[in-house]
Motif scaffolding. Sequence first.
Motif, PDB file in Angstrom:
ATOM      1  N   UNK A 134       0.810  -1.214   0.000  1.00 46.13           N
ATOM      2  CA  UNK A 134       0.000   0.000   0.000  1.00 46.13           C
ATOM      3  C   UNK A 134       0.845   1.267   0.000  1.00 46.13           C
ATOM      4  N   UNK A 135       2.080   1.143  -0.448  1.00 43.74           N
ATOM      5  CA  UNK A 135       2.954   2.305  -0.668  1.00 43.74           C
ATOM      6  C   UNK A 135       3.230   2.385  -2.164  1.00 43.74           C
ATOM      7  N   UNK A 136       2.461   3.175  -2.913  1.00 44.47           N
ATOM      8  CA  UNK A 136       2.544   3.144  -4.374  1.00 44.47           C
ATOM      9  C   UNK A 136       3.765   3.844  -4.962  1.00 44.47           C
ATOM     10  N   UNK A 163       5.581   1.309  10.380  1.00 47.40           N
ATOM     11  CA  UNK A 163       4.910   2.527   9.944  1.00 47.40           C
ATOM     12  C   UNK A 163       5.296   2.821   8.498  1.00 47.40           C
ATOM     13  N   UNK A 164       4.288   3.056   7.663  1.00 45.74           N
ATOM     14  CA  UNK A 164       4.560   3.364   6.261  1.00 45.74           C
ATOM     15  C   UNK A 164       3.999   4.741   5.918  1.00 45.74           C
ATOM     16  N   UNK A 165       4.318   5.204   4.719  1.00 46.13           N
ATOM     17  CA  UNK A 165       3.821   6.474   4.214  1.00 46.13           C
ATOM     18  C   UNK A 165       2.994   6.255   2.949  1.00 46.13           C
ATOM     19  N   UNK A 166       2.162   5.211   3.013  1.00 45.52           N
ATOM     20  CA  UNK A 166       1.363   4.830   1.848  1.00 45.52           C
ATOM     21  C   UNK A 166       0.009   5.501   1.822  1.00 45.52           C
ATOM     22  N   UNK A 167      -0.946   4.825   1.189  1.00 46.15           N
ATOM     23  CA  UNK A 167      -2.272   5.412   0.968  1.00 46.15           C
ATOM     24  C   UNK A 167      -3.130   5.388   2.218  1.00 46.15           C
ATOM     25  N   UNK A 168      -2.738   4.611   3.236  1.00 45.31           N
ATOM     26  CA  UNK A 168      -3.486   4.586   4.482  1.00 45.31           C
ATOM     27  C   UNK A 168      -4.724   3.706   4.407  1.00 45.31           C
ATOM     28  N   UNK A 169      -5.418   3.622   5.538  1.00 50.46           N
ATOM     29  CA  UNK A 169      -6.618   2.804   5.663  1.00 50.46           C
ATOM     30  C   UNK A 169      -7.719   3.664   6.259  1.00 50.46           C
ATOM     31  N   UNK A 194      -4.376   4.601  12.216  1.00 51.65           N
ATOM     32  CA  UNK A 194      -4.307   5.429  11.002  1.00 51.65           C
ATOM     33  C   UNK A 194      -3.517   6.704  11.253  1.00 51.65           C
ATOM     34  N   UNK A 195      -2.730   7.104  10.274  1.00 54.30           N
ATOM     35  CA  UNK A 195      -1.934   8.325  10.358  1.00 54.30           C
ATOM     36  C   UNK A 195      -2.427   9.316   9.316  1.00 54.30           C
TER      37      UNK A 195
END
Length: 384
Positions: A280-282, A304-310, A358-359
Motif C-alpha cells: 500500500x505504498x505506491x 509505519x509506512x507512508x502509503x495510501x493509508x486505511x 491510522x496516520x
Amino acid sequence: MNPAQLPLNSWVSSLYRSRQRIRFAFVAVVIFLFAQVIWWMLFQQQYIEHSIQQTALQWQNEAKLAELALESALPAKQERLLKQMEQLSQHLDLSRPVKVRATALEAFKQRQTRYLRMFAFEVPFFLLVMLGGLLMIWKSMQTDFELRRRQENFLMAATHEFRTPITSLRLLVETAQYRELPRDKQLDVLERMNREVERLQDVSERVLATARLEQGLGVQQLKVQNWSDVLTLYLKKQGLNLEKRGVVLHLDIRSDVLVALDPAAFEIVLVNLLENAIKYSPNPEKPIFIRLETKGKNALLSFEDRGIGIAASEIPHIFDQFYRVGQEMTRVAKGLGLGLYLVRGIVGLMHGSVRCEPLLIGTRFVVSLPLAKQPESMAALARV
C-alpha cells in the motif's frame, strides 16, 4: 470486461437480489408485527369497554327484576327473598328501591382497567422480544452473507494469484525451451522464473498457515528470544529483496528485548506486516519505519509506512479472515485477505496483541508481546 470477472459479477448480482428479497421479507414481517400488535391493543380496549357497558346494563336489569320480585312477593316471604338476593347478587343494594352498588361497579371497572394496563405492558415487551429476535437473525444472516462474499473474493483472488505466476512460468519455460538464448538472457529468464516460484510459494504458505492456524497449530513452542536479534536477522536476510522493491528502512530498535515467541511462526508475522506496508505504498521509494521499544510489562514492535493509508471505517475489519481493503472490482493491490488475519492469530497464540493506527499519511501497525524473564543460561553468560 475481463471474462474472469463474469462469474463474480453474476454471483454478486445474485447475492444482491437475495439480500433484497430477504430485506423485503423482514420489512414485511416487521410491518405485520406492528399491525398485529396495534390491532390486538385496539381489540382489547374495545372488548373491555364493551364488557364494562354490558355488565353495567346487566346489573341494572337485575336491579329492576329484583325490585319487581320484591313488590310482587307477599310480606311474609319478602325477608326470605331478600336473604337469597343478598347471597346471589352482592353487587346490588337491596334497600328500596333496589339499585346497583356504585362501589361494586367501580371495583369492576378498576379490575377491567388493570387488565388493559397489563396488556399495555405485555404488548410492548412482546414486541421488543420479537424485534430483538428478528434483529439477531438479521445480523446473523448479514454475517453469513459477508462471509460468503469474502470467501468468493478469496477464491477469485487465489485463482488469480496462482494462475498469474503459472502462466508466466509457462511462457518463460517455452521461451527457454524453443529459443537459443545467450547466457545473460538465460540468467534473466531463470531469475524471473525464480521470482514466480517464490510468489507461488508465498501464496501456498499463506493458505497452509491459515489452515494450521484454524487447527491451533500456528505456533509450536514458545522460547525466550531476543526480539531485536530475531528482527535484525530477518531484515538482513530480506535486505536485497527489499532494496529491489524500493524499500527504505528506518530502524529504531532497542537491544536486549526478551519475549517468548516461536521464530518460525513470527517470521510469518514479519512477512505479512512488511508486505502490507510495501503493497500500500505506491511510490517508487517506500519508506518504512520500524521501532522496537518497551513500555511497562510489554514490548512493542511498530511498522509505519507512508502509503495510501486505511479508512477508519475499515480498521475494525482488517484483521478478519478474507477481508480486503477497498472495493473488490476496483482494487489493484494483490492479496488473499489472509495476511493480517494470520498476524492477529499468531500474535494471539503468543499471548500478545496487534492494533492498527491510522496516520495523516500512511498507517502504523503495533505488535505487543509481554516481556519475558531472562533465562538462567543467558543470565549466567551476562555475568561472565
